[in-house]
Design a protein around this motif. Structure first.
Motif, PDB file in Angstrom:
ATOM      1  N   ASN A  44      86.006  28.587  18.899  1.00 21.88           N
ATOM      2  CA  ASN A  44      86.549  28.395  17.555  1.00 21.88           C
ATOM      3  C   ASN A  44      86.997  26.961  17.323  1.00 21.88           C
ATOM      4  O   ASN A  44      87.000  26.478  16.204  1.00 21.88           O
ATOM      5  CB  ASN A  44      87.736  29.328  17.315  1.00 21.88           C
ATOM      6  CG  ASN A  44      87.332  30.773  17.371  1.00 21.88           C
ATOM      7  OD1 ASN A  44      86.175  31.113  17.154  1.00 21.88           O
ATOM      8  ND2 ASN A  44      88.275  31.635  17.676  1.00 21.88           N
ATOM      9  N   THR A  45      87.398  26.266  18.380  1.00 23.23           N
ATOM     10  CA  THR A  45      87.877  24.894  18.263  1.00 23.23           C
ATOM     11  C   THR A  45      86.727  23.903  18.175  1.00 23.23           C
ATOM     12  O   THR A  45      86.751  22.982  17.366  1.00 23.23           O
ATOM     13  CB  THR A  45      88.777  24.527  19.466  1.00 23.23           C
ATOM     14  OG1 THR A  45      89.854  25.444  19.520  1.00 23.23           O
ATOM     15  CG2 THR A  45      89.322  23.124  19.346  1.00 23.23           C
ATOM     16  N   CYS A  46      85.739  24.069  19.014  1.00 26.90           N
ATOM     17  CA  CYS A  46      84.624  23.132  19.092  1.00 26.90           C
ATOM     18  C   CYS A  46      83.307  23.848  18.874  1.00 26.90           C
ATOM     19  O   CYS A  46      82.553  24.110  19.813  1.00 26.90           O
ATOM     20  CB  CYS A  46      84.645  22.416  20.433  1.00 26.90           C
ATOM     21  SG  CYS A  46      86.106  21.381  20.637  1.00 26.90           S
ATOM     22  N   VAL A  47      83.026  24.153  17.638  1.00 21.23           N
ATOM     23  CA  VAL A  47      81.831  24.919  17.275  1.00 21.23           C
ATOM     24  C   VAL A  47      80.552  24.187  17.675  1.00 21.23           C
ATOM     25  O   VAL A  47      79.580  24.797  18.114  1.00 21.23           O
ATOM     26  CB  VAL A  47      81.829  25.228  15.760  1.00 21.23           C
ATOM     27  CG1 VAL A  47      80.597  25.984  15.355  1.00 21.23           C
ATOM     28  CG2 VAL A  47      83.077  26.005  15.393  1.00 21.23           C
ATOM     29  N   ALA A  48      80.541  22.866  17.540  1.00 20.32           N
ATOM     30  CA  ALA A  48      79.333  22.088  17.812  1.00 20.32           C
ATOM     31  C   ALA A  48      78.999  21.989  19.300  1.00 20.32           C
ATOM     32  O   ALA A  48      77.872  21.681  19.656  1.00 20.32           O
ATOM     33  CB  ALA A  48      79.479  20.685  17.226  1.00 20.32           C
ATOM     34  N   GLU A  49      79.962  22.240  20.174  1.00 23.85           N
ATOM     35  CA  GLU A  49      79.740  22.093  21.609  1.00 23.85           C
ATOM     36  C   GLU A  49      80.174  23.337  22.369  1.00 23.85           C
ATOM     37  O   GLU A  49      80.998  23.259  23.275  1.00 23.85           O
ATOM     38  CB  GLU A  49      80.515  20.889  22.142  1.00 23.85           C
ATOM     39  CG  GLU A  49      80.110  19.574  21.522  1.00 23.85           C
ATOM     40  CD  GLU A  49      80.921  18.413  22.064  1.00 23.85           C
ATOM     41  OE1 GLU A  49      81.505  18.528  23.159  1.00 23.85           O
ATOM     42  OE2 GLU A  49      80.978  17.390  21.388  1.00 23.85           O
ATOM     43  N   PRO A  50      79.633  24.526  22.068  1.00 25.13           N
ATOM     44  CA  PRO A  50      80.087  25.735  22.755  1.00 25.13           C
ATOM     45  C   PRO A  50      79.804  25.671  24.256  1.00 25.13           C
ATOM     46  O   PRO A  50      78.733  25.252  24.664  1.00 25.13           O
ATOM     47  CB  PRO A  50      79.302  26.854  22.085  1.00 25.13           C
ATOM     48  CG  PRO A  50      78.099  26.188  21.498  1.00 25.13           C
ATOM     49  CD  PRO A  50      78.537  24.794  21.151  1.00 25.13           C
ATOM     50  N   GLY A  51      80.802  26.020  25.049  1.00 21.51           N
ATOM     51  CA  GLY A  51      80.643  26.053  26.496  1.00 21.51           C
ATOM     52  C   GLY A  51      80.756  24.720  27.195  1.00 21.51           C
ATOM     53  O   GLY A  51      80.709  24.659  28.419  1.00 21.51           O
ATOM     54  N   GLN A  52      80.907  23.627  26.463  1.00 23.33           N
ATOM     55  CA  GLN A  52      81.033  22.305  27.071  1.00 23.33           C
ATOM     56  C   GLN A  52      82.296  22.260  27.925  1.00 23.33           C
ATOM     57  O   GLN A  52      83.350  22.672  27.483  1.00 23.33           O
ATOM     58  CB  GLN A  52      81.094  21.224  25.998  1.00 23.33           C
ATOM     59  CG  GLN A  52      81.325  19.821  26.517  1.00 23.33           C
ATOM     60  CD  GLN A  52      80.156  19.281  27.312  1.00 23.33           C
ATOM     61  OE1 GLN A  52      79.016  19.482  26.951  1.00 23.33           O
ATOM     62  NE2 GLN A  52      80.437  18.596  28.392  1.00 23.33           N
ATOM     63  N   GLN A  53      82.183  21.772  29.157  1.00 26.45           N
ATOM     64  CA  GLN A  53      83.341  21.660  30.036  1.00 26.45           C
ATOM     65  C   GLN A  53      83.718  20.201  30.212  1.00 26.45           C
ATOM     66  O   GLN A  53      82.858  19.317  30.176  1.00 26.45           O
ATOM     67  CB  GLN A  53      83.054  22.296  31.397  1.00 26.45           C
ATOM     68  CG  GLN A  53      82.949  23.791  31.325  1.00 26.45           C
ATOM     69  CD  GLN A  53      83.178  24.421  32.674  1.00 26.45           C
ATOM     70  OE1 GLN A  53      83.104  23.780  33.711  1.00 26.45           O
ATOM     71  NE2 GLN A  53      83.474  25.696  32.664  1.00 26.45           N
ATOM     72  N   TYR A  54      85.026  19.986  30.400  1.00 23.86           N
ATOM     73  CA  TYR A  54      85.560  18.637  30.566  1.00 23.86           C
ATOM     74  C   TYR A  54      86.432  18.606  31.809  1.00 23.86           C
ATOM     75  O   TYR A  54      86.895  19.631  32.290  1.00 23.86           O
ATOM     76  CB  TYR A  54      86.395  18.234  29.350  1.00 23.86           C
ATOM     77  CG  TYR A  54      85.592  18.233  28.081  1.00 23.86           C
ATOM     78  CD1 TYR A  54      84.813  17.134  27.737  1.00 23.86           C
ATOM     79  CD2 TYR A  54      85.595  19.335  27.230  1.00 23.86           C
ATOM     80  CE1 TYR A  54      84.056  17.130  26.573  1.00 23.86           C
ATOM     81  CE2 TYR A  54      84.847  19.340  26.064  1.00 23.86           C
ATOM     82  CZ  TYR A  54      84.080  18.238  25.745  1.00 23.86           C
ATOM     83  OH  TYR A  54      83.334  18.240  24.608  1.00 23.86           O
ATOM     84  N   SER A  55      86.680  17.411  32.293  1.00 17.10           N
ATOM     85  CA  SER A  55      87.544  17.204  33.446  1.00 17.10           C
ATOM     86  C   SER A  55      88.718  16.340  33.015  1.00 17.10           C
ATOM     87  O   SER A  55      88.517  15.220  32.542  1.00 17.10           O
ATOM     88  CB  SER A  55      86.764  16.514  34.560  1.00 17.10           C
ATOM     89  OG  SER A  55      87.607  16.261  35.661  1.00 17.10           O
ATOM     90  N   GLY A  56      89.940  16.882  33.161  1.00 25.19           N
ATOM     91  CA  GLY A  56      91.136  16.136  32.787  1.00 25.19           C
ATOM     92  C   GLY A  56      91.073  15.624  31.368  1.00 25.19           C
ATOM     93  O   GLY A  56      90.813  16.364  30.436  1.00 25.19           O
ATOM     94  N   CYS A  57      91.282  14.327  31.191  1.00 26.04           N
ATOM     95  CA  CYS A  57      91.190  13.685  29.869  1.00 26.04           C
ATOM     96  C   CYS A  57      89.793  13.132  29.639  1.00 26.04           C
ATOM     97  O   CYS A  57      89.613  12.120  28.967  1.00 26.04           O
ATOM     98  CB  CYS A  57      92.231  12.571  29.754  1.00 26.04           C
ATOM     99  SG  CYS A  57      93.846  13.156  29.250  1.00 26.04           S
ATOM    100  N   GLY A  58      88.793  13.802  30.154  1.00 24.87           N
ATOM    101  CA  GLY A  58      87.425  13.318  30.103  1.00 24.87           C
ATOM    102  C   GLY A  58      86.670  13.558  28.815  1.00 24.87           C
ATOM    103  O   GLY A  58      85.501  13.200  28.720  1.00 24.87           O
ATOM    104  N   MET A  59      87.292  14.144  27.792  1.00 24.16           N
ATOM    105  CA  MET A  59      86.612  14.311  26.509  1.00 24.16           C
ATOM    106  C   MET A  59      86.776  12.991  25.755  1.00 24.16           C
ATOM    107  O   MET A  59      87.771  12.755  25.090  1.00 24.16           O
ATOM    108  CB  MET A  59      87.216  15.480  25.713  1.00 24.16           C
ATOM    109  CG  MET A  59      86.499  15.725  24.405  1.00 24.16           C
ATOM    110  SD  MET A  59      86.927  17.250  23.544  1.00 24.16           S
ATOM    111  CE  MET A  59      88.708  17.256  23.519  1.00 24.16           C
ATOM    112  N   THR A  60      85.789  12.101  25.891  1.00 25.72           N
ATOM    113  CA  THR A  60      85.930  10.762  25.330  1.00 25.72           C
ATOM    114  C   THR A  60      85.896  10.745  23.811  1.00 25.72           C
ATOM    115  O   THR A  60      86.545   9.915  23.186  1.00 25.72           O
ATOM    116  CB  THR A  60      84.835   9.822  25.875  1.00 25.72           C
ATOM    117  OG1 THR A  60      83.564  10.417  25.630  1.00 25.72           O
ATOM    118  CG2 THR A  60      85.015   9.599  27.367  1.00 25.72           C
TER     119      THR A  60
END
Length: 159
Positions: A106-122
């Motif tokens: 619901n938060t990130c519709v354009a990137e479903p299932g995308q995983q991040y590490s720490g503050c790695g969502m640039t």
């Protein structure tokens, strides 16, 4: 951890049976906990997702609930969570980002299932930079001892 296909775990696989683990597991899957200490004998015992939207923790449920729309969280590698990694990625509110996380669909519709590490969502998948160029956010394990911007998330400190 796995999310079962119904109200029970596979035989021999333990369910998430503590409130603290329930909150952490719900966050790991990108959900928020709706109610802790739910006491209903008609719902599953432990930590469960109901109707694909809300997570509940039920102390007084049964191991054989008939609520097919309830999916219980189960352990796959034993009942101990990995220790939290203090200082892995600190946030504006002094929290620690999760080592690995994925935002809810619901938060990130354009990137479903995308995983991040720490503050790695640039580049924030929802466009929320927290008002700072290069800013982003992450999910946190616990708000204890810090002041997050949201109930389970906080803004990262730009690099």
């Amino acid at each position: 951890f796995v999310l079962s296909g119904g109200p029970t775990c596979t035989e021999g696989v333990p369910f998430v049976s503590s409130e603290a683990h329930c909150s952490r597991v719900a966050n790991m899957f990108g959900f928020e906990v709706e109610a802790i200490k739910d006491s209903s004998s008609s719902y599953p015992k432990g930590c469960y997702l109901y109707r694909g939207r809300k997570v509940y923790f039920n102390r007084d449920g049964t191991d054989s609930s008939s609520k097919r729309s309830a999916r219980i969280f189960c352990f796959v590698k034993g009942p101990e969570l990995a220790p939290e990694r203090e200082g892995l990625h600190k946030t504006r509110g002094g929290c620690a980002c999760r080592e690995t996380w994925a935002p809810s669909p619901n938060t990130c519709v354009a990137e479903p299932g995308q995983q991040y590490s720490g503050c790695g969502m640039t580049k924030p998948c929802d466009g929320d930079t927290g008002g700072q160029p290069g800013g982003s956010w992450c999910l946190i394990d616990s708000a204890q001892g810090c002041k997050p911007s949201g109930s389970h998330w906080d803004y990262c400190i730009p690099k």
